[in-house]
Design a protein around this motif. Structure first.
Motif, mmCIF file in Angstrom:
data_model
loop_
_atom_site.group_PDB
_atom_site.id
_atom_site.type_symbol
_atom_site.label_atom_id
_atom_site.label_comp_id
_atom_site.label_asym_id
_atom_site.label_seq_id
_atom_site.Cartn_x
_atom_site.Cartn_y
_atom_site.Cartn_z
ATOM 1 N N ALA A 2 25.306 37.409 25.949
ATOM 2 C CA ALA A 2 24.149 36.895 25.223
ATOM 3 C C ALA A 2 23.498 37.943 24.330
ATOM 4 O O ALA A 2 22.900 37.605 23.334
ATOM 5 C CB ALA A 2 23.116 36.372 26.212
ATOM 6 N N GLY A 3 23.590 39.217 24.675
ATOM 7 C CA GLY A 3 22.927 40.260 23.909
ATOM 8 C C GLY A 3 23.703 40.657 22.678
ATOM 9 O O GLY A 3 23.650 40.016 21.648
ATOM 10 N N VAL A 4 24.470 41.721 22.773
ATOM 11 C CA VAL A 4 25.252 42.232 21.653
ATOM 12 C C VAL A 4 26.466 42.949 22.216
ATOM 13 O O VAL A 4 26.422 43.516 23.305
ATOM 14 C CB VAL A 4 24.397 43.177 20.772
ATOM 15 N N ALA A 5 27.564 42.889 21.478
ATOM 16 C CA ALA A 5 28.785 43.547 21.920
ATOM 17 C C ALA A 5 29.578 44.020 20.717
ATOM 18 O O ALA A 5 29.447 43.491 19.620
ATOM 19 C CB ALA A 5 29.641 42.599 22.752
ATOM 20 N N ALA A 6 30.387 45.019 20.934
ATOM 21 C CA ALA A 6 31.346 45.486 19.943
ATOM 22 C C ALA A 6 32.719 45.307 20.559
ATOM 23 O O ALA A 6 32.913 45.584 21.746
ATOM 24 C CB ALA A 6 31.101 46.956 19.609
ATOM 25 N N SER A 7 33.655 44.820 19.781
ATOM 26 C CA SER A 7 35.001 44.568 20.287
ATOM 27 C C SER A 7 35.997 45.509 19.640
ATOM 28 O O SER A 7 35.920 45.796 18.452
ATOM 29 C CB SER A 7 35.446 43.134 19.993
ATOM 30 N N LEU A 8 36.923 45.968 20.428
ATOM 31 C CA LEU A 8 38.067 46.717 19.940
ATOM 32 C C LEU A 8 39.248 45.785 20.121
ATOM 33 O O LEU A 8 39.635 45.483 21.246
ATOM 34 C CB LEU A 8 38.253 48.004 20.757
ATOM 35 N N LEU A 84 20.294 50.505 29.463
ATOM 36 C CA LEU A 84 21.381 51.427 29.799
ATOM 37 C C LEU A 84 22.246 50.879 30.935
ATOM 38 O O LEU A 84 23.479 50.868 30.854
ATOM 39 C CB LEU A 84 20.807 52.795 30.188
ATOM 40 N N GLU A 85 21.614 50.410 31.981
ATOM 41 C CA GLU A 85 22.359 49.901 33.133
ATOM 42 C C GLU A 85 23.084 48.596 32.846
ATOM 43 O O GLU A 85 24.012 48.233 33.554
ATOM 44 C CB GLU A 85 21.425 49.743 34.335
ATOM 45 N N SER A 86 22.686 47.897 31.781
ATOM 46 C CA SER A 86 23.347 46.637 31.440
ATOM 47 C C SER A 86 24.615 46.834 30.623
ATOM 48 O O SER A 86 25.385 45.892 30.448
ATOM 49 C CB SER A 86 22.379 45.732 30.664
ATOM 50 N N VAL A 87 24.844 48.029 30.119
ATOM 51 C CA VAL A 87 26.047 48.287 29.323
ATOM 52 C C VAL A 87 27.267 48.104 30.217
ATOM 53 O O VAL A 87 27.352 48.671 31.310
ATOM 54 C CB VAL A 87 26.022 49.698 28.710
ATOM 55 N N ALA A 88 28.201 47.281 29.742
ATOM 56 C CA ALA A 88 29.406 46.998 30.532
ATOM 57 C C ALA A 88 30.574 46.753 29.589
ATOM 58 O O ALA A 88 30.397 46.428 28.415
ATOM 59 C CB ALA A 88 29.173 45.762 31.407
ATOM 60 N N SER A 89 31.767 46.913 30.132
ATOM 61 C CA SER A 89 32.975 46.618 29.356
ATOM 62 C C SER A 89 33.716 45.462 30.004
ATOM 63 O O SER A 89 33.663 45.276 31.225
ATOM 64 C CB SER A 89 33.877 47.849 29.253
ATOM 65 N N SER A 94 44.609 42.118 25.273
ATOM 66 C CA SER A 94 44.604 42.335 23.828
ATOM 67 C C SER A 94 43.236 42.685 23.247
ATOM 68 O O SER A 94 43.105 42.832 22.033
ATOM 69 C CB SER A 94 45.129 41.087 23.114
ATOM 70 N N GLU A 95 42.214 42.820 24.073
ATOM 71 C CA GLU A 95 40.877 43.083 23.542
ATOM 72 C C GLU A 95 40.035 43.822 24.569
ATOM 73 O O GLU A 95 40.160 43.596 25.768
ATOM 74 C CB GLU A 95 40.204 41.768 23.173
ATOM 75 N N VAL A 96 39.197 44.699 24.054
ATOM 76 C CA VAL A 96 38.207 45.385 24.878
ATOM 77 C C VAL A 96 36.855 45.127 24.238
ATOM 78 O O VAL A 96 36.696 45.267 23.026
ATOM 79 C CB VAL A 96 38.477 46.904 24.944
ATOM 80 N N GLU A 97 35.889 44.740 25.042
ATOM 81 C CA GLU A 97 34.544 44.473 24.547
ATOM 82 C C GLU A 97 33.571 45.296 25.366
ATOM 83 O O GLU A 97 33.663 45.335 26.591
ATOM 84 C CB GLU A 97 34.240 42.987 24.699
ATOM 85 N N VAL A 98 32.671 45.970 24.685
ATOM 86 C CA VAL A 98 31.617 46.748 25.333
ATOM 87 C C VAL A 98 30.302 46.253 24.774
ATOM 88 O O VAL A 98 30.154 46.102 23.562
ATOM 89 C CB VAL A 98 31.774 48.258 25.072
ATOM 90 N N GLY A 99 29.352 45.976 25.649
ATOM 91 C CA GLY A 99 28.069 45.494 25.168
ATOM 92 C C GLY A 99 27.052 45.381 26.264
ATOM 93 O O GLY A 99 27.213 45.918 27.360
ATOM 94 N N SER A 100 25.992 44.668 25.956
ATOM 95 C CA SER A 100 24.897 44.443 26.887
ATOM 96 C C SER A 100 24.493 42.984 26.807
ATOM 97 O O SER A 100 24.409 42.418 25.715
ATOM 98 C CB SER A 100 23.695 45.315 26.519
#
Length: 148
Positions: A2-8, A84-89, A94-100
């Motif tokens: 729901a927040g924001v994420a960046a995908s590789l 900070l504690e909400s950051v997760a991968s 085929s995809e990696v997503e890191v966000g909160s």
């Protein structure tokens, strides 16, 4: 998320991924999990260094807001450690997503100046030059083990 994420993603690498998947013992999910761990760790480090993935410094608090902060307990984007504690991968083969998933994560990452809140962007998601090097090392090691 729901927040924001960046995908590789593997855009442009589909053929290489498919070939690697055919190698005996190739565990793409394991590779993606390890890549996610690298990116999650570097994202968390940005809360300490106060730098965007491109190396630029985050904007400081306004002078008026700075006066309301207890500097022993607060720093940029860190108050109760919720963001900070909400950051997760999260990863797949085929995809990696890191966000909160925090509702205000995007507001802090992209800023809110255009919606009138005056919050400057403080990007904490993305892939830095160091991340690219670490991911390259991971890939070289992983592929090296597959072809031994």
């Amino acid at each position: 998320m729901a927040g924001v994420a960046a995908s590789l993603t593997t855009v442009g690498l589909e053929e290489a991924i498919q070939r690697a998947a055919r190698l005996h013992g190739a565990k793409l999910g394991e590779f993606a999990d390890n890549a996610g761990a690298i990116l999650e760790s570097s994202t968390r480090e940005r809360f300490e260094t106060k730098q965007a993935p491109d190396g630029s410094e985050w904007a400081a608090w306004s002078e008026a807001y700075d006066e309301t902060r207890n500097h022993g307990q607060h720093s940029l984007l860190v108050s109760e450690n919720d963001l900070l504690e909400s950051v997760a991968s999260y990863s797949s083969a085929s995809e990696v997503e890191v966000g909160s998933g925090m509702i205000y994560a995007a507001h802090h990452h992209f800023g809110g100046e255009e919606i009138g809140t005056g919050v400057p962007a403080r990007p904490f998601l993305g892939v830095s030059n160091q991340d690219e090097g670490d991911l390259k090392d991971l890939a070289e090691d992983w592929f090296g083990r597959l072809v031994q």
